[in-house]
Write an enzyme that holds these catalytic residues in place. Structure first.
Site, PDB file in Angstrom:
ATOM      1  N   HIS A   1       0.855  -1.194   0.000  1.00  0.00           N
ATOM      2  CA  HIS A   1       0.000   0.000   0.000  1.00  0.00           C
ATOM      3  C   HIS A   1       0.888   1.240   0.000  1.00  0.00           C
ATOM      4  CE1 HIS A   1      -3.569  -2.390   0.875  1.00  0.00           C
ATOM      5  NE2 HIS A   1      -2.978  -2.942   1.909  1.00  0.00           N
TER       6      HIS A   1
ATOM      7  N   ARG B   1      -3.327   3.284   0.568  1.00  0.00           N
ATOM      8  CA  ARG B   1      -3.307   2.860   1.973  1.00  0.00           C
ATOM      9  C   ARG B   1      -4.676   2.270   2.323  1.00  0.00           C
ATOM     10  NH1 ARG B   1      -0.796   4.832   7.022  1.00  0.00           N
ATOM     11  NH2 ARG B   1       0.411   6.373   5.854  1.00  0.00           N
ATOM     12  N   ALA B   2      -4.674   1.068   2.882  1.00  0.00           N
ATOM     13  CA  ALA B   2      -5.947   0.391   3.159  1.00  0.00           C
ATOM     14  C   ALA B   2      -6.742   1.133   4.224  1.00  0.00           C
ATOM     15  CB  ALA B   2      -5.685  -1.048   3.607  1.00  0.00           C
TER      16      ALA B   2
ATOM     17  N   GLU C   1       3.165  -6.752   2.455  1.00  0.00           N
ATOM     18  CA  GLU C   1       2.482  -5.527   2.892  1.00  0.00           C
ATOM     19  C   GLU C   1       3.500  -4.504   3.381  1.00  0.00           C
ATOM     20  OE1 GLU C   1      -1.027  -6.089   5.317  1.00  0.00           O
ATOM     21  OE2 GLU C   1      -1.708  -4.050   4.914  1.00  0.00           O
TER      22      GLU C   1
END
Lengths: 343, 343
Positions: free
Chosen positions: A8, A70-71, A282
């Site tokens: 991300h 970005r989650a 991640e």
């Protein structure tokens, strides 16, 4: 080639946060709304902003990161449908620019303009736009409420219009929630992992892939609790008279390797078929820091996979590259394009 | 001695279900309310109802099961406070009778009369009553809403009156949700496991055990996703500037072994300190059936522990007996009583 399917953009320039503040402040006071979506970010500034990711790729030995906003930033539960749409477009545009600037390092995945209680049909225009921009997949939030789980399960026909478009365009989805507004759920320590487990169980309970045999989902963070409870899920499937997992789910459901210690990764490789495991870290993500037990970064997951002695060369190829090419069919064109640009 | 710390009364006589139907029907039509809480169940009928559990104990080699009402039956989200209280008392009374009838086979743990949005102070009278009946612990539901998570986290002072009473009486709690009324969450496949993960993360985030150094919690189902993501939790703890897990949590938080395959159990024993692992099978519980890969019942968890070659005799004693005696201090008196009765 080593493909990390889960990265991300967590090193965003301050201008993006300033925009978001103004955008959300504008809900209370329209006078504070941003007057432009031009963040004033030059190409150089964007390239500068991902230097840490590039350095980690080099240090840890990965080549290409599948890169998305970005989650926790998606925050579909915040604001209005219009806010979600504007924010999504802006966030995806940054990903598109970075990936087109550094196409050998990053391939783009987009967020969707979801909102709690709003039909996923709302996402179709953005999905089409992402396809046009060369994106290779999307992140699909199974809980747009941010921790109250008030939308229907993933197997509900509610989601079908989105699945139809995904299949039509060869776009897989990573099932990824965003931040939690429920004080019971820490985002990265509970909500993310719970969502992974929940999504898998929904898919086990349902028969979604009878309707969508080509649909592909990646469940991140190693599948939440699923590999650790593989026996439970095999047993529950039997009790529900489902076919074996391999037949019922595993042509369509895949797991990434964002599990931050060696015993966890080894367990995955023991119980999950190798065709269903995709390398990911991640990076730079939820767990930043060096494990005092190993002296290496927690999220340097390639090290753990390298240590699993039972994986042969073919298995390693699948985990690091082959499965990613299978799950993300549009990745081939992206890689081709990046090579032509480099040549 | 082999102590299985996690068994529910899942073979209840039909009279109990008939009572519950009438009780809940009475919410809509008071004329349908049950006229008595006497279910007409003789001691013989109760003993008959647990013959399968007794047979499994013998076959699989366990001695004593810590026995509580069916977890999904608690359904704290259904009905009123008065319904929850009546149902809880009735359910606990059956457990008490069975355990007193067969004290060498079963030791009692009770459910609590929780209701969503209702202070846990409401549970104090029943807790006192359970202490008087010789119960050795309680099941505490961290989400009385049944899948919407609308009550405060376990670290909130909201729960403190209950913790004070638990500590005063040496009563530990297993953190165990009940059925889910949220269609997103399958009870045993998602809600249970998510609750385990969530509870651990709440405890990691907070500092509850500074206020209650003697409080003890068991997180069932192997701790949900926690051992599989042990590196993630160690890393998140470091990022939150918490002491190492051993110091911050592990004097107070314990995990059972309800993980239904060997690789999962082996992982637990590799990452979780042996002092924090308590043997359990949740027999007869969520996953009933024989694993076609092994030819043995999924929930025959003793077999998996027996297979872990790295466990020495002292570790096995701890997992099968010693840790249970430590976490459930009142168990010693129960066992003493059962021996005296048998003598």
């Amino acid at each position: 080639m080593i493909i990390d399917i889960h990265g991300h953009y967590t090193t965003e320039p301050a201008a993006l946060f300033a925009f978001r503040d103004k955008q959300l402040a504008g809900l209370a006071d329209p006078a504070r709304r941003p007057t432009t979506t031009d963040l004033g970010l030059s190409d150089d500034m964007l390239i500068q902003s991902v230097q840490r990711q590039l350095a980690f790729q080099k240090e840890r030995g990965s080549d290409l990161t599948i890169f998305s906003p970005r989650a926790s930033g998606m925050a579909h539960h915040v604001g209005t449908v219009a806010v979600s749409e504007e924010w999504t477009k802006l966030s995806n545009d940054l990903i598109s620019r970075i990936c087109h600037l550094l196409p050998t390092n990053f391939a783009p995945v987009g967020q969707l303009p979801q909102s709690p209680g709003v039909s996923p049909k709302n996402c179709l225009a953005e999905l089409e736009r992402l396809v046009g921009l060369g994106f290779v997949g999307v992140n699909l939030n199974p809980d747009p409420s941010g921790g109250y789980w008030t939308d229907p399960p993933l197997t509900d026909t509610y989601w079908y219009p989105l699945y139809e478009a995904m299949v039509a365009h060869n776009m897989p989805a990573m099932i990824h929630v965003t931040s939690s507004c429920n004080p019971n759920f820490h985002a990265t320590g509970a909500h993310y992992i719970n969502a992974d487990t929940t999504a898998f169980m929904q898919l086990l309970q349902g028969d979604l892939f009878k309707d969508f045999p080509e649909l592909k989902f990646v469940i991140p963070h190693g599948g939440g609790a699923v590999p650790f409870h593989w026996g439970r899920y095999r047993g529950l499937g039997m009790m529900m008279k489902k076919p074996p997992l391999a037949e019922h789910l595993l042509k369509n459901v895949f797991f990434d390797t964002c599990v931050y210690h060696y015993p966890g990764i080894r367990l995955m490789t023991e119980v999950v078929p190798v065709d269903n495991i995709l390398f990911a870290s991640e990076m730079i993500g939820a767990v930043q820091g060096v494990d005092p037990e190993t002296g290496h970064y927690f999220d340097d997951t390639k090290r753990y996979i390298d240590q699993v002695a039972t994986l042969d060369e073919e298995s390693r190829y699948k985990i690091f590259e082959g499965n990613a090419r299978h799950v993300y069919p549009r990745l081939a064109a992206w890689i081709e394009m990046s090579k032509e640009n480099a040549a």
